[in-house]
Design an enzyme around this catalytic site. Structure first.
Site, PDB file in Angstrom:
ATOM      1  N   ARG B 207      54.306  19.581  19.602  1.00 28.18           N
ATOM      2  CA  ARG B 207      54.691  20.962  19.848  1.00 28.18           C
ATOM      3  C   ARG B 207      53.439  21.776  20.184  1.00 28.18           C
ATOM      4  O   ARG B 207      52.364  21.508  19.637  1.00 28.18           O
ATOM      5  CB  ARG B 207      55.344  21.580  18.609  1.00 28.18           C
ATOM      6  CG  ARG B 207      56.744  21.105  18.311  1.00 28.18           C
ATOM      7  CD  ARG B 207      57.768  21.758  19.246  1.00 28.18           C
ATOM      8  NE  ARG B 207      59.109  21.273  18.950  1.00 28.18           N
ATOM      9  CZ  ARG B 207      59.682  20.225  19.557  1.00 28.18           C
ATOM     10  NH1 ARG B 207      59.017  19.550  20.486  1.00 28.18           N
ATOM     11  NH2 ARG B 207      60.906  19.858  19.244  1.00 28.18           N
ATOM     12  N   HIS B 255      56.163  19.445  29.686  1.00 28.51           N
ATOM     13  CA  HIS B 255      57.100  19.041  28.614  1.00 28.51           C
ATOM     14  C   HIS B 255      58.084  17.978  29.129  1.00 28.51           C
ATOM     15  O   HIS B 255      59.308  18.179  29.092  1.00 28.51           O
ATOM     16  CB  HIS B 255      57.861  20.257  28.049  1.00 28.51           C
ATOM     17  CG  HIS B 255      58.318  20.030  26.621  1.00 28.51           C
ATOM     18  ND1 HIS B 255      58.327  21.024  25.667  1.00 28.51           N
ATOM     19  CD2 HIS B 255      58.762  18.909  26.003  1.00 28.51           C
ATOM     20  CE1 HIS B 255      58.783  20.524  24.518  1.00 28.51           C
ATOM     21  NE2 HIS B 255      59.046  19.248  24.702  1.00 28.51           N
TER      22      HIS B 255
END
Lengths: 292, 292
Positions: B207, B255
């Site tokens: 993250r 991502h």
């Protein structure tokens, strides 16, 4: 060389330090100038310092009676395996494309490939090709191999000489690991590219002479190939005005896939010297017919 | 959703199509707006559509009595394994550096790393971290893993909570696969980077909140880190004026390391619905204490 001389039962010379050419029985070479070998009348063995031997056959004065050997090096093989694996994964995960997006500060997700859904074809499924194929299969790629003769490798489909077309039809990524011979010179050309599925990717880690540079550009322009990773070139270093440099679909590496390592090469060279002296069969003998 | 409704013994609604909030027993979500869950008084289960659940705990009104689940997906795990492997190999084989040389038509061979000589540390050695670690070890990397509790994985050295410093000392490449919690928020900072060997490489696929952006820039400037591959960011998409875009040592991917896959996620969601209805233990339950 001094370290070798100290303990060894043989003497090592460079071409410049040879006093008596009659004394030389074995030559270790890499791209020696044409005619180099004719100076040594008692030469019995010429050992290539690398896996490739095309440099030997380029010399028209290569003595006919001399036996030829090459290097088969596990470390060199592992380096090649890792390099080809790196290029295959780099391609399916779009890492070079993302680096190009980054130059424009562009956030642009792309579809990615999964190893299990990608077939990598090894063109040149010899000792080194099989090692690379096993590595790729082990990571999860679908792998097929093409060689003159059939090979038995678990989990890898092996194609033979007359099955080239059907082999090529299955390849999403084609890896060239062929020896460079008269038969394979320029084999990576439009005729071959047309037999690959549209949008295939080429990895050449063998010799620059395998590739027709013009045809690669054409196949990229037409979209027949989506890209290429090239580690070897017809002329090295690649000249600064060569069109490959400017192609975003080509990733150029400066002949670094694997490099011969003195520590692992020396023992097999010494072993071959002793075998020669004892009149025994040599390791890693090169066939003058096959030229590899 | 229609296809599911046709054959299933349950009904599926989106927030906009719910007629009777009392009817809703289970919610499938990914980054729902804060307060979304308070509308459903009979909610028993909230299922995160991905492996991460930090988005749930960001909602202060998350109902206390509701059970939480996450997705543990073999396909998602394989994607992550391949992506991390691709980044590790890309780094040790200098592929991004060669792409940068290519922009300047520069033929410049560099020393390369060999997997067997490189230690990759997996920070976050849970289910996914272990799968990634095994993949890397299988290819030949030295692998170590760090987690709160000790893990037994053949061929991989496992470090526990109080051994973070000694774990970090061994890592040439550090892969962050931690869950994002209060404990791990901002953990990738100067204090941690200083404990790595000089010139280490960072891969963050967990993250954005794990990373202190400023500290990464500082550590690159000082040479403490040689580079980083970042797939996640504090704010996504990464804003066009973020300094990361211009750093040659950083490889930015948007991502894409792994993406949840409806076909493999749906069956475990349906299984959990049935378990809930039968009052049985759920799959992939999230601990509210650990927050993962």
């Amino acid at each position: 060389m001094d370290a070798l001389n100290q303990e060894a039962d043989f003497k090592v010379y460079t071409p410049e330090t040879v006093k008596d050419p009659d004394e030389i029985k074995m030559a270790l070479t890499w791209k020696a100038p044409a005619g180099s070998y004719s100076h040594y009348p008692n030469l019995q063995v010429i050992g290539s310092m690398g896996a490739g031997v095309d440099h030997l056959f380029e010399d028209p004065s290569l003595p006919q009676h001399v036996r030829l050997t090459r290097v088969v090096d596990a470390k060199l093989s592992r380096d090649m395996q890792e390099f080809v694996l790196a290029q295959c994964l780099n391609h399916i995960k779009n890492l070079s494309s993302y680096a190009q997006s980054q130059e424009q500060s562009l956030w642009k997700p792309m579809e990615y490939g999964r190893a299990a859904e990608v077939t990598v074809g090894i063109l040149g499924f010899g000792t080194l090709g099989q090692a690379v194929g096993k590595k790729l299969a082990n990571v999860g790629f679908q792998v097929s191999g093409w060689a003159k003769s059939a090979k038995q490798v678990a989990g890898i489909k092996s194609y033979t000489e007359d099955q080239l077309d059907v082999f090529l039809e299955s390849c999403h990524i084609l890896v060239c690991l062929l020896p460079l011979t008269e038969d394979t010179n320029g084999i990576l050309n439009n005729t071959l590219f047309q037999k690959l599925p549209k949008g295939s990717y080429l990895i050449n880690v063998a010799r620059g002479g395998h590739l027709n540079d013009e045809d690669l550009i054409q196949s990229l322009n037409s979209g027949q190939l989506s890209g290429a990773a090239l580690d070897v070139f017809n002329i090295e270093p690649l000249s600064t005005d060569h069109p490959f440099w400017k192609r975003k679909e080509i990733l150029i590496t400066p002949h670094v896939a694997s490099m011969s390592n003195a520590k692992s090469v020396a023992p097999q060279v010494i072993e071959n010297y002793h075998r020669m002296e004892r009149g025994e069969e040599l390791l890693n003998v090169v066939s003058r017919d096959k030229k590899y």
